[in-house]
Design a protein around this motif. Structure first.
Motif, PDB file in Angstrom:
ATOM      1  N   LYS A   1      -0.483   1.142   5.289  1.00  0.00           N
ATOM      2  CA  LYS A   1       0.324   2.280   5.777  1.00  0.00           C
ATOM      3  C   LYS A   1       1.592   1.825   6.489  1.00  0.00           C
ATOM      4  CE  LYS A   1      -3.034   3.694   8.420  1.00  0.00           C
ATOM      5  NZ  LYS A   1      -3.994   2.703   7.987  1.00  0.00           N
TER       6      LYS A   1
ATOM      7  N   TYR B   1       5.743  -5.777  13.334  1.00  0.00           N
ATOM      8  CA  TYR B   1       6.112  -6.096  11.951  1.00  0.00           C
ATOM      9  C   TYR B   1       7.621  -6.305  11.819  1.00  0.00           C
ATOM     10  CZ  TYR B   1       1.505  -5.133   9.839  1.00  0.00           C
ATOM     11  OH  TYR B   1       0.193  -5.191   9.469  1.00  0.00           O
TER      12      TYR B   1
ATOM     13  N   ASN C   1      -2.131   0.656  -3.354  1.00  0.00           N
ATOM     14  CA  ASN C   1      -1.515  -0.556  -2.805  1.00  0.00           C
ATOM     15  C   ASN C   1      -2.416  -1.775  -2.989  1.00  0.00           C
ATOM     16  OD1 ASN C   1       0.494  -1.948  -1.383  1.00  0.00           O
ATOM     17  ND2 ASN C   1      -0.554  -1.668   0.563  1.00  0.00           N
TER      18      ASN C   1
HETATM   19  N1  ATP Z   1       0.975  -4.645  -1.093  1.00  0.00           N
HETATM   20  C1  ATP Z   1       0.498  -5.588  -0.286  1.00  0.00           C
HETATM   21  N2  ATP Z   1       0.338  -6.849  -0.748  1.00  0.00           N
HETATM   22  C2  ATP Z   1      -0.151  -7.794   0.065  1.00  0.00           C
HETATM   23  N3  ATP Z   1      -0.512  -7.608   1.338  1.00  0.00           N
HETATM   24  C3  ATP Z   1      -0.352  -6.390   1.823  1.00  0.00           C
HETATM   25  C4  ATP Z   1       0.158  -5.313   1.054  1.00  0.00           C
HETATM   26  N4  ATP Z   1       0.195  -4.208   1.821  1.00  0.00           N
HETATM   27  C5  ATP Z   1      -0.260  -4.576   3.025  1.00  0.00           C
HETATM   28  N5  ATP Z   1      -0.594  -5.882   3.035  1.00  0.00           N
HETATM   29  C6  ATP Z   1      -1.127  -6.624   4.171  1.00  0.00           C
HETATM   30  O1  ATP Z   1      -2.325  -5.992   4.572  1.00  0.00           O
HETATM   31  C7  ATP Z   1      -2.413  -5.972   5.986  1.00  0.00           C
HETATM   32  C8  ATP Z   1      -2.517  -4.533   6.459  1.00  0.00           C
HETATM   33  O2  ATP Z   1      -1.288  -3.874   6.179  1.00  0.00           O
HETATM   34  P1  ATP Z   1      -0.798  -2.715   7.142  1.00  0.00           P
HETATM   35  O3  ATP Z   1      -0.832  -3.153   8.556  1.00  0.00           O
HETATM   36  O4  ATP Z   1       0.472  -2.201   6.596  1.00  0.00           O
HETATM   37  O5  ATP Z   1      -1.976  -1.679   6.895  1.00  0.00           O
HETATM   38  P2  ATP Z   1      -2.352  -0.406   7.738  1.00  0.00           P
HETATM   39  O6  ATP Z   1      -2.964   0.563   6.796  1.00  0.00           O
HETATM   40  O7  ATP Z   1      -1.177   0.047   8.497  1.00  0.00           O
HETATM   41  O8  ATP Z   1      -3.444  -0.997   8.712  1.00  0.00           O
HETATM   42  P3  ATP Z   1      -4.030  -0.292  10.048  1.00  0.00           P
HETATM   43  O9  ATP Z   1      -4.962   0.781   9.570  1.00  0.00           O
HETATM   44  O10 ATP Z   1      -4.729  -1.404  10.740  1.00  0.00           O
HETATM   45  O11 ATP Z   1      -2.872   0.248  10.795  1.00  0.00           O
HETATM   46  C9  ATP Z   1      -1.181  -6.681   6.518  1.00  0.00           C
HETATM   47  O12 ATP Z   1      -1.505  -8.038   6.736  1.00  0.00           O
HETATM   48  C10 ATP Z   1      -0.197  -6.556   5.372  1.00  0.00           C
HETATM   49  O13 ATP Z   1       0.755  -7.603   5.341  1.00  0.00           O
END
Ligand code: ATP
Ligand code: MG
Length: 279
Positions: free
Chosen positions: A111, A145, A268
């Protein structure tokens, strides 16, 4: 992917698909319907004054390490987010939607990454401005980030210790501002349902016609927070991380989301091998 389609079908979400590719994953965007062209008649950009907004230059190596690619035109991954941006803006324009919540069923789906890249990509459109608000009050990550640290943030705003204008920063990208949250907020669900937050969302939405407001949100199934926020926004982008949510978690999430406000689904991390791969 078939299981996601099944889940969408069960939830009676009609959709058209667009495939995107990046070197770090192949997000698939499932939009609610084919989008049409959008007008660019709004032109209030002259009224947006960045002079009062502190500029924090971003470090490109830090961005790259954190998979923030949309700012780099030489990075082919940015095309994926531009394509996502175009579809989203078309659909939002059609519906006069200006605020978008980025959610997922469960954590770590991508996200925050999608929110940041999308906000940057929207700001690249000359007729639009974007504000990215970190409303994951339990695990705020936008600032980390992006590699920014601000003295005043959403934490101060929510405690009446700073006005909105003092917590917003410009990350050195035209037409983009960020409202970061620097540390977790206790009583997050109560905070998100407070008048202060409701008024903030209305103020952000209504101040400029050209502005798109992106809220990076917590996962839907782990707390009440997202459910409190969703009725307050115009539309919802659902991010499903490959292997991060089971089919029943996706179905449960779709059950909770108002279908008429579901802008689309981003699939994703498509190429990442996962033992939990479920679809
Ligand atoms: N398309 C992708 N390819 C590779 N790694 C990814 C991708 N999208 C996200 N990640 C990695 O996955 C991890 C989680 O991503 P992110 O923090 O954006 O997720 P989130 O849904 O916001 O997590 P949370 O629920 O903890 O807030 C991070 O280490 C990010 O770099
Ligand atoms: Mg996040």
């Amino acid at each position: 992917m078939e299981k996601i389609k099944d889940a969408l079908a069960k939830a009676k979400v009609e959709h058209a698909e667009t495939r995107l590719s990046t070197k770090f994953s192949s997000p698939t965007v499932v939009m609610q319907q084919e989008a049409k062209g959008f007008s660019n008649t709004e032109n209030e950009l002259g009224a947006i004054n960045y002079l009062d907004t502190p500029v924090i230059k971003l470090d490109s190596a830090h961005l790259e390490k954190n998979r923030i690619v949309a700012q780099s035109k030489s990075d082919t991954n940015s095309y994926s987010f531009d394509s996502l941006r175009t579809q989203i803006l078309q659909k939002m324009e059609e519906n006069n939607w200006r605020t978008i919540a980025v959610v997922s069923p469960t954590p770590q789906s991508g996200k925050t990454l999608v929110s940041i890249n999308l906000a940057i990509s929207i700001a690249h459109q000359p007729q639009k401005t974007a504000i990215l608000v970190d409303f994951d009050l339990r695990r705020p990550k936008v600032a980390a980030y992006l590699g920014i640290h601000t003295e005043k943030s959403m934490n101060d705003y929510l405690q009446d210790k700073a006005p909105l204008k003092d917590i917003i920063v410009n990350p050195g990208i035209d037409r983009l501002v960020i409202a970061p949250t620097m540390k977790p907020v206790s009583n997050s669900a109560e905070t998100l349902s407070s008048n202060k937050v409701t008024n903030l969302i209305a103020e952000l939405r209504d101040r400029y016609d050209s502005r798109i407001v992106i809220f990076d949100c917590p996962p839907v199934l782990n707390s009440d927070d997202a459910m409190v926020l969703l009725p307050q926004v115009d539309c919802i982008l659902l991010v499903i991380g490959n292997g991060m949510s089971t089919q029943s978690e996706i179905e449960e999430t779709l059950h909770h989301l108002p279908k008429e406000n579901l802008l689309g689904v981003v699939f994703n991390k498509a190429e990442i091998e996962s033992k939990n791969y479920y679809y």
